[in-house]
Design a protein around this motif. Structure first.
Motif, PDB file in Angstrom:
ATOM      1  N   LEU A  13       1.344  -1.129   0.308  1.00 44.62           N
ATOM      2  CA  LEU A  13      -0.489  -0.090  -0.040  1.00 44.62           C
ATOM      3  C   LEU A  13       0.997   1.233   0.081  1.00 44.62           C
ATOM      4  O   LEU A  13       0.507   2.286  -0.399  1.00 44.62           O
ATOM      5  CB  LEU A  13      -0.790   0.028   1.090  1.00 44.62           C
ATOM      6  N   HIS A  14       1.677   1.058   0.687  1.00 41.37           N
ATOM      7  CA  HIS A  14       2.665   2.549   1.125  1.00 41.37           C
ATOM      8  C   HIS A  14       3.494   2.811  -0.135  1.00 41.37           C
ATOM      9  O   HIS A  14       3.603   3.914  -0.771  1.00 41.37           O
ATOM     10  CB  HIS A  14       3.705   2.057   2.298  1.00 41.37           C
ATOM     11  N   SER A  15       3.676   1.415  -1.129  1.00 43.57           N
ATOM     12  CA  SER A  15       4.645   1.653  -2.292  1.00 43.57           C
ATOM     13  C   SER A  15       4.394   2.391  -3.252  1.00 43.57           C
ATOM     14  O   SER A  15       4.253   2.874  -4.255  1.00 43.57           O
ATOM     15  CB  SER A  15       5.657   0.080  -2.962  1.00 43.57           C
ATOM     16  N   GLN A  16       2.474   2.148  -3.455  1.00 41.08           N
ATOM     17  CA  GLN A  16       1.780   1.968  -4.862  1.00 41.08           C
ATOM     18  C   GLN A  16       1.552   3.780  -5.053  1.00 41.08           C
ATOM     19  O   GLN A  16       0.989   5.226  -5.437  1.00 41.08           O
ATOM     20  CB  GLN A  16       0.813   1.728  -4.352  1.00 41.08           C
ATOM     21  N   LYS A  17       2.440   4.716  -3.320  1.00 42.72           N
ATOM     22  CA  LYS A  17       1.838   6.046  -3.402  1.00 42.72           C
ATOM     23  C   LYS A  17       3.511   7.030  -4.145  1.00 42.72           C
ATOM     24  O   LYS A  17       3.753   7.796  -4.162  1.00 42.72           O
ATOM     25  CB  LYS A  17       1.812   6.631  -1.915  1.00 42.72           C
ATOM     26  N   PRO A  46       4.928   6.441  -6.919  1.00 36.40           N
ATOM     27  CA  PRO A  46       4.784   7.357  -7.905  1.00 36.40           C
ATOM     28  C   PRO A  46       4.581   8.582  -7.846  1.00 36.40           C
ATOM     29  O   PRO A  46       4.069   9.542  -8.189  1.00 36.40           O
ATOM     30  CB  PRO A  46       3.798   6.466  -9.346  1.00 36.40           C
ATOM     31  N   ASP A  47       3.116   9.024  -7.024  1.00 38.40           N
ATOM     32  CA  ASP A  47       2.488  10.007  -6.725  1.00 38.40           C
ATOM     33  C   ASP A  47       3.239  11.288  -6.170  1.00 38.40           C
ATOM     34  O   ASP A  47       3.874  12.169  -6.803  1.00 38.40           O
ATOM     35  CB  ASP A  47       1.581   9.975  -5.601  1.00 38.40           C
ATOM     36  N   LEU A  48       4.337  10.914  -5.581  1.00 43.22           N
ATOM     37  CA  LEU A  48       5.492  11.304  -4.819  1.00 43.22           C
ATOM     38  C   LEU A  48       6.289  12.308  -5.490  1.00 43.22           C
ATOM     39  O   LEU A  48       7.240  12.603  -5.923  1.00 43.22           O
ATOM     40  CB  LEU A  48       6.248  10.807  -3.662  1.00 43.22           C
ATOM     41  N   GLU A 101       5.906  12.127  -9.269  1.00 43.15           N
ATOM     42  CA  GLU A 101       4.902  13.220  -9.669  1.00 43.15           C
ATOM     43  C   GLU A 101       4.688  14.705  -9.349  1.00 43.15           C
ATOM     44  O   GLU A 101       5.137  15.539  -9.755  1.00 43.15           O
ATOM     45  CB  GLU A 101       3.831  13.118 -10.085  1.00 43.15           C
ATOM     46  N   LYS A 102       4.744  14.653  -7.623  1.00 44.24           N
ATOM     47  CA  LYS A 102       4.665  15.832  -6.888  1.00 44.24           C
ATOM     48  C   LYS A 102       6.341  16.376  -7.338  1.00 44.24           C
ATOM     49  O   LYS A 102       6.468  17.568  -7.252  1.00 44.24           O
ATOM     50  CB  LYS A 102       3.971  15.960  -5.513  1.00 44.24           C
ATOM     51  N   VAL A 103       7.187  15.728  -7.151  1.00 45.40           N
ATOM     52  CA  VAL A 103       8.638  16.606  -6.861  1.00 45.40           C
ATOM     53  C   VAL A 103       8.932  16.760  -8.177  1.00 45.40           C
ATOM     54  O   VAL A 103       9.508  17.470  -8.856  1.00 45.40           O
ATOM     55  CB  VAL A 103       9.338  15.646  -6.110  1.00 45.40           C
ATOM     56  N   GLY A 104       8.636  16.130  -9.442  1.00 43.84           N
ATOM     57  CA  GLY A 104       9.110  16.661 -10.718  1.00 43.84           C
ATOM     58  C   GLY A 104       7.817  18.208 -11.223  1.00 43.84           C
ATOM     59  O   GLY A 104       8.233  18.726 -11.818  1.00 43.84           O
ATOM     60  N   GLU A 105       6.817  18.155 -10.652  1.00 44.95           N
ATOM     61  CA  GLU A 105       6.093  19.270 -10.556  1.00 44.95           C
ATOM     62  C   GLU A 105       6.856  20.436  -9.927  1.00 44.95           C
ATOM     63  O   GLU A 105       5.935  21.613  -9.995  1.00 44.95           O
ATOM     64  CB  GLU A 105       4.879  19.135 -10.430  1.00 44.95           C
ATOM     65  N   LEU A 106       7.437  20.446  -8.998  1.00 45.36           N
ATOM     66  CA  LEU A 106       7.921  21.492  -7.785  1.00 45.36           C
ATOM     67  C   LEU A 106       8.599  22.616  -9.365  1.00 45.36           C
ATOM     68  O   LEU A 106       9.945  22.193  -9.573  1.00 45.36           O
ATOM     69  CB  LEU A 106       8.717  21.013  -6.883  1.00 45.36           C
ATOM     70  N   LYS A 107       8.992  23.567  -8.721  1.00 50.77           N
ATOM     71  CA  LYS A 107       9.415  24.492  -9.610  1.00 50.77           C
ATOM     72  C   LYS A 107      10.757  25.217  -9.075  1.00 50.77           C
ATOM     73  O   LYS A 107      11.409  26.197  -9.594  1.00 50.77           O
ATOM     74  CB  LYS A 107       8.487  25.577 -10.721  1.00 50.77           C
ATOM     75  N   ASN A 108      10.935  25.378  -7.505  1.00 54.90           N
ATOM     76  CA  ASN A 108      12.243  26.394  -7.478  1.00 54.90           C
ATOM     77  C   ASN A 108      12.264  25.106  -6.042  1.00 54.90           C
ATOM     78  O   ASN A 108      11.616  24.284  -5.365  1.00 54.90           O
ATOM     79  CB  ASN A 108      11.973  27.794  -7.660  1.00 54.90           C
ATOM     80  N   TRP A 109      13.327  26.019  -5.798  1.00 48.28           N
ATOM     81  CA  TRP A 109      14.153  25.195  -4.388  1.00 48.28           C
ATOM     82  C   TRP A 109      13.036  25.369  -3.143  1.00 48.28           C
ATOM     83  O   TRP A 109      13.554  24.106  -1.849  1.00 48.28           O
ATOM     84  CB  TRP A 109      15.780  25.743  -4.325  1.00 48.28           C
ATOM     85  N   LYS A 110      12.935  26.572  -2.801  1.00 54.37           N
ATOM     86  CA  LYS A 110      12.530  26.868  -1.652  1.00 54.37           C
ATOM     87  C   LYS A 110      10.962  25.122  -1.782  1.00 54.37           C
ATOM     88  O   LYS A 110      10.333  25.174  -0.728  1.00 54.37           O
ATOM     89  CB  LYS A 110      10.983  28.090  -1.856  1.00 54.37           C
ATOM     90  N   GLN A 111      10.377  25.391  -2.676  1.00 57.67           N
ATOM     91  CA  GLN A 111       9.176  24.376  -2.752  1.00 57.67           C
ATOM     92  C   GLN A 111      10.077  23.175  -1.880  1.00 57.67           C
ATOM     93  O   GLN A 111       9.263  22.076  -1.519  1.00 57.67           O
ATOM     94  CB  GLN A 111       9.023  23.607  -4.127  1.00 57.67           C
ATOM     95  N   ILE A 112      10.794  22.890  -3.018  1.00 56.10           N
ATOM     96  CA  ILE A 112      11.681  21.561  -2.795  1.00 56.10           C
ATOM     97  C   ILE A 112      11.766  20.856  -0.548  1.00 56.10           C
ATOM     98  O   ILE A 112      11.831  20.015  -0.424  1.00 56.10           O
ATOM     99  CB  ILE A 112      13.291  21.630  -3.214  1.00 56.10           C
ATOM    100  N   GLY A 113      12.291  22.561  -0.476  1.00 55.76           N
ATOM    101  CA  GLY A 113      12.665  22.621   0.806  1.00 55.76           C
ATOM    102  C   GLY A 113      11.948  22.037   2.225  1.00 55.76           C
ATOM    103  O   GLY A 113      12.139  21.696   2.915  1.00 55.76           O
ATOM    104  N   LEU A 114      11.006  23.265   1.582  1.00 61.66           N
ATOM    105  CA  LEU A 114       9.593  23.156   2.414  1.00 61.66           C
ATOM    106  C   LEU A 114       8.646  21.509   2.609  1.00 61.66           C
ATOM    107  O   LEU A 114       8.707  21.265   3.359  1.00 61.66           O
ATOM    108  CB  LEU A 114       8.665  24.154   2.207  1.00 61.66           C
ATOM    109  N   THR A 115       8.636  21.330   0.921  1.00 57.04           N
ATOM    110  CA  THR A 115       8.626  19.351   1.195  1.00 57.04           C
ATOM    111  C   THR A 115       9.210  18.644   1.906  1.00 57.04           C
ATOM    112  O   THR A 115       8.768  17.611   2.818  1.00 57.04           O
ATOM    113  CB  THR A 115       8.163  19.163  -0.312  1.00 57.04           C
ATOM    114  N   LEU A 116      10.153  18.568   1.995  1.00 54.27           N
ATOM    115  CA  LEU A 116      11.239  17.708   3.131  1.00 54.27           C
ATOM    116  C   LEU A 116      11.409  18.353   4.205  1.00 54.27           C
ATOM    117  O   LEU A 116      11.147  17.169   5.059  1.00 54.27           O
ATOM    118  CB  LEU A 116      13.250  17.985   2.267  1.00 54.27           C
ATOM    119  N   ILE A 117      11.341  19.358   4.307  1.00 54.39           N
ATOM    120  CA  ILE A 117      10.830  20.087   5.718  1.00 54.39           C
ATOM    121  C   ILE A 117       9.907  19.114   6.351  1.00 54.39           C
ATOM    122  O   ILE A 117       9.591  18.240   6.969  1.00 54.39           O
ATOM    123  CB  ILE A 117      10.653  21.411   5.407  1.00 54.39           C
ATOM    124  N   GLY A 118       8.198  19.547   5.336  1.00 54.06           N
ATOM    125  CA  GLY A 118       6.883  18.850   5.608  1.00 54.06           C
ATOM    126  C   GLY A 118       6.794  16.666   5.796  1.00 54.06           C
ATOM    127  O   GLY A 118       6.687  15.882   6.621  1.00 54.06           O
TER     128      GLY A 118
END
Length: 110
Positions: A67-71, A73-75, A77-94
């Motif tokens: 069940l966890h491994s099915q998530k 590809p979604d993650l 895809e979301k990382v691919g959609e990030l446009k700048n490093w601020k979003q990446i940093g906030l996502t990693l912290i979250g």
């Protein structure tokens, strides 16, 4: 024909009696082996039951991991959609905070 003497009859009787004694000894040894096999069979069946229980637990954990491994590809895809490093940093912290909270909630208290 020769006549059978008492000593010949005695020798034959002793030989037959010794053979019967050997057979009795062998039968007793076989009985002992059968009893040991019965005892060990019970132990083996208990071990097999324990293995089956462990196998069921492993299957449950694998189902949860599936069940966890099915998530993933979604993650990705979301990382691919990030446009700048601020979003990446906030996502990693979250994600880090979320995993720590999940770990603390799922860890059994002693």
């Amino acid at each position: 024909m020769s006549t059978i003497t008492e000593s010949d009859i005695k020798n034959l009787t002793d030989l037959i009696n010794r053979r019967f004694d050997e057979i009795k000894t062998d039968v007793n040894a076989l009985k002992t082996d059968v009893n040991e096999l019965k005892t060990n069979g019970v132990k083996m069946s208990e071990q097999i039951k324990n293995l089956e229980i462990g196998q069921g637990e492993i299957k449950g954990k694998l189902a949860a991991l599936a069940l966890h491994s099915q998530k993933i590809p979604d993650l990705a895809e979301k990382v691919g959609e990030l446009k700048n490093w601020k979003q990446i940093g906030l996502t990693l912290i979250g994600a880090t905070i979320g995993s720590v909270i999940t770990y603390l909630v799922k860890t059994p208290n002693p």
